[in-house]
Design an enzyme around this catalytic site. Structure first.
Site, PDB file in Angstrom:
ATOM      1  N   ARG A  15     -35.549  92.142  35.016  1.00  0.00           N
ATOM      2  CA  ARG A  15     -34.863  91.355  36.054  1.00  0.00           C
ATOM      3  C   ARG A  15     -35.769  91.261  37.274  1.00  0.00           C
ATOM      4  O   ARG A  15     -35.928  90.208  37.887  1.00  0.00           O
ATOM      5  CB  ARG A  15     -33.513  91.977  36.421  1.00  0.00           C
ATOM      6  CG  ARG A  15     -32.924  91.404  37.706  1.00  0.00           C
ATOM      7  CD  ARG A  15     -31.425  91.665  37.912  1.00  0.00           C
ATOM      8  NE  ARG A  15     -30.974  92.976  37.497  1.00  0.00           N
ATOM      9  CZ  ARG A  15     -31.226  94.110  38.163  1.00  0.00           C
ATOM     10  NH1 ARG A  15     -31.924  94.105  39.281  1.00  0.00           N
ATOM     11  NH2 ARG A  15     -30.771  95.266  37.702  1.00  0.00           N
TER      12      ARG A  15
ATOM     13  N   TYR B 288     -27.088  65.946  44.869  1.00  0.00           N
ATOM     14  CA  TYR B 288     -26.513  66.196  43.539  1.00  0.00           C
ATOM     15  C   TYR B 288     -25.067  66.696  43.646  1.00  0.00           C
ATOM     16  O   TYR B 288     -24.759  67.557  44.478  1.00  0.00           O
ATOM     17  CB  TYR B 288     -27.394  67.238  42.847  1.00  0.00           C
ATOM     18  CG  TYR B 288     -26.911  67.676  41.497  1.00  0.00           C
ATOM     19  CD1 TYR B 288     -26.907  66.799  40.425  1.00  0.00           C
ATOM     20  CD2 TYR B 288     -26.475  68.983  41.287  1.00  0.00           C
ATOM     21  CE1 TYR B 288     -26.465  67.208  39.182  1.00  0.00           C
ATOM     22  CE2 TYR B 288     -26.041  69.404  40.046  1.00  0.00           C
ATOM     23  CZ  TYR B 288     -26.029  68.505  38.996  1.00  0.00           C
ATOM     24  OH  TYR B 288     -25.592  68.917  37.771  1.00  0.00           O
TER      25      TYR B 288
ATOM     26  N   ASP C  89     -34.876  69.385  47.461  1.00  0.00           N
ATOM     27  CA  ASP C  89     -34.664  69.377  46.009  1.00  0.00           C
ATOM     28  C   ASP C  89     -35.586  68.298  45.447  1.00  0.00           C
ATOM     29  O   ASP C  89     -35.352  67.103  45.649  1.00  0.00           O
ATOM     30  CB  ASP C  89     -33.186  69.072  45.713  1.00  0.00           C
ATOM     31  CG  ASP C  89     -32.871  69.069  44.216  1.00  0.00           C
ATOM     32  OD1 ASP C  89     -33.793  68.808  43.410  1.00  0.00           O
ATOM     33  OD2 ASP C  89     -31.702  69.301  43.863  1.00  0.00           O
TER      34      ASP C  89
ATOM     35  N   LYS D  54     -34.667  69.107  34.019  1.00  0.00           N
ATOM     36  CA  LYS D  54     -34.954  67.670  33.973  1.00  0.00           C
ATOM     37  C   LYS D  54     -36.435  67.441  33.622  1.00  0.00           C
ATOM     38  O   LYS D  54     -36.867  67.871  32.576  1.00  0.00           O
ATOM     39  CB  LYS D  54     -34.529  67.041  35.300  1.00  0.00           C
ATOM     40  CG  LYS D  54     -33.177  67.550  35.833  1.00  0.00           C
ATOM     41  CD  LYS D  54     -31.980  67.151  34.976  1.00  0.00           C
ATOM     42  CE  LYS D  54     -30.707  67.902  35.318  1.00  0.00           C
ATOM     43  NZ  LYS D  54     -30.258  67.842  36.701  1.00  0.00           N
TER      44      LYS D  54
HETATM   45  C1  LIG Z   1     -29.329  68.614  37.541  1.00  0.00           C
HETATM   46  C2  LIG Z   1     -29.622  68.751  38.977  1.00  0.00           C
HETATM   47  C3  LIG Z   1     -29.349  69.947  39.669  1.00  0.00           C
HETATM   48  C4  LIG Z   1     -28.663  71.123  39.006  1.00  0.00           C
HETATM   49  O1  LIG Z   1     -29.487  71.732  38.095  1.00  0.00           O
HETATM   50  P1  LIG Z   1     -28.958  72.506  36.760  1.00  0.00           P
HETATM   51  O2  LIG Z   1     -30.217  72.887  36.087  1.00  0.00           O
HETATM   52  O3  LIG Z   1     -28.133  71.519  35.993  1.00  0.00           O
HETATM   53  O4  LIG Z   1     -28.149  73.652  37.234  1.00  0.00           O
HETATM   54  C5  LIG Z   1     -29.709  70.019  41.000  1.00  0.00           C
HETATM   55  N1  LIG Z   1     -30.294  68.977  41.632  1.00  0.00           N
HETATM   56  C6  LIG Z   1     -30.555  67.814  40.999  1.00  0.00           C
HETATM   57  C7  LIG Z   1     -31.200  66.698  41.763  1.00  0.00           C
HETATM   58  C8  LIG Z   1     -30.233  67.658  39.662  1.00  0.00           C
HETATM   59  O5  LIG Z   1     -30.483  66.488  39.057  1.00  0.00           O
END
Ligand SMILES: *Cc1c(COP(=O)(O)O)cnc(C)c1O
Length: 380
Positions: free
Chosen positions: A46, A98, A170, A195
């Protein structure tokens, strides 16, 4: 090293014990300590794991930061970042972030006393006006989801610095291939690595990178204390995915250009939202801060045409949430990703019922265009 080389040779690209060119998967939860009370490099997975550490080093290098941290999801990564702060701290947050981030803010973080003001990040005066005495950070995405709005990262980071607050970005939609927020003045970058970074729609993961040593130390503490770390198998899979990010992005971009060109010319499409188009309100800023405009495209069908009928008729493009995979994914924000927002507010925010979001994949562009065309041909 140039970015495309770093993708492949970054991180710990060679295993120190065997010379393996693919970082081994270290599944061990604990590590033998040779000296009682010493300071071993590895003690418990961890706290630190060699496979995860290679991925974290790679991500720090790709974003141009000091340290990277891998989490079990993008949402866990975002939660860890907000955990840097305490009750009474205030954030200025982009209005088009998001949906899961809004849920985290409204249903979880507010219960712990964090405070938020939501602002359109395209409006710099509004961003500055929203900063209060207790503001600690500005949190934003660019390009946004699903409207692909562009915020001026350098200008926002400058405002933040003038007020001694941090900038958190982000960077999921752009990836470090197209945009490096830390170089534009941001302090922390977060990713849903689910993604584009992984790119194959076969794992869920999150990343945080910072260029601030104090924040890095705190994040290491929080990652270990909260424990939402990425396991060694997924760390390995993600690093493998990242190796082809450059190759994938080049094809994503090529296909997107063809798809955008087709959509722009089709009379059944009312409007195409893509930062690469000169008609896009954020085009100039995007051209300044991004290497390329990415592979996310949104478009509106002419009023009254059924988005439902269209997306259900597609044969190659998958009707699914998520984005950034090798396969093209399409969704209707009003029903799917943004369905929990009341219709009136959604319309106010510019998300019409006819709006469709497309993540352009790596298939042959002729097949993608033929699929979109046959779907449009069925509308009446
Ligand atoms: C999908 C997404 C998230 C969340 O991520 P997860 O891996 O699904 O928890 C956060 N920000 C953006 C822009 C996203 O497309």
């Amino acid at each position: 090293m140039k970015f495309n080389t770093l993708l492949i040779h970054g991180g710990n690209s060679e295993d120190p014990t065997t010379g393996a060119v693919s970082t081994p998967i270290y599944r061990s939860s604990t590590f033998h300590q040779h000296v009682l009370g010493g300071e071993p490099k590895w003690e418990y997975s961890r706290t630190g794991n060699p496979t995860r550490a290679s991925l974290e080093k790679l991500m720090a290098e790709l974003e141009g930061g000091l340290a990277g941290f891998a989490f079990a999801s993008g949402s866990a990564a975002i939660h860890a970042v907000f955990s840097l702060y305490s009750a009474g701290d205030h954030f200025v947050v982009g209005s088009d972030v998001y949906g899961g981030t809004f849920r985290l803010i409204n249903k979880v973080l507010k219960r712990f006393g964090l405070e938020f003001t939501v602002v359109d990040m395209q409006d710099l005066a509004a961003v500055e006006a929203a900063i209060q005495d207790n503001t600690v950070a500005i949190y934003l995405e660019t390009p946004t989801n699903p409207l692909l709005q562009i915020a001026d990262l350098a200008a926002i980071a400058k405002i933040a610095k003038a007020h001694r607050v941090k900038t958190i970005v982000d960077n999921t939609f752009a990836t470090p291939y197209n945009q490096k927020p830390l170089q534009l003045g941001a302090d922390i970058v977060v990713h849903s690595a689910t993604k584009y970074l992984n790119g194959h729609s076969d794992l869920v993961a999150g990343i945080v990178v910072t260029n601030d040593q104090e924040i890095a130390d705190q994040l290491a503490f929080l990652q270990n204390s909260i424990g939402s770390t990425l396991g060694p198998d997924d760390s390995w899979l993600l690093q493998r995915g990242i190796k082809t990010l450059g190759a994938r992005m080049r094809v994503h971009h090529e296909n997107t250009a063809a798809v955008v060109d087709f959509l722009e010319k089709d009379p059944r499409v009312a409007r195409v939202l893509y930062p690469g188009l000169a008609s896009h309100p954020g085009h100039e800023i995007a051209a300044k801060q991004m290497k390329h405009f990415g592979a996310m495209v949104s478009f509106e069908l002419q009023e009254g045409l059924s988005a439902k009928q269209f997306v259900e008729s597609l044969k190659v493009i998958d009707l699914a949430e998520s984005l950034g995979g090798i396969e093209s994914l399409i969704e209707v924000p009003a029903v799917m990703t943004h369905g929990s927002i009341p219709r009136e507010i959604r319309l106010q925010n510019g998300i019409k019922d006819e709006l469709i979001r497309l993540s352009v994949g790596l298939e042959d562009p002729d097949d993608l265009i033929a699929d979109l065309k046959q779907g449009l041909d069925q509308l009446n």
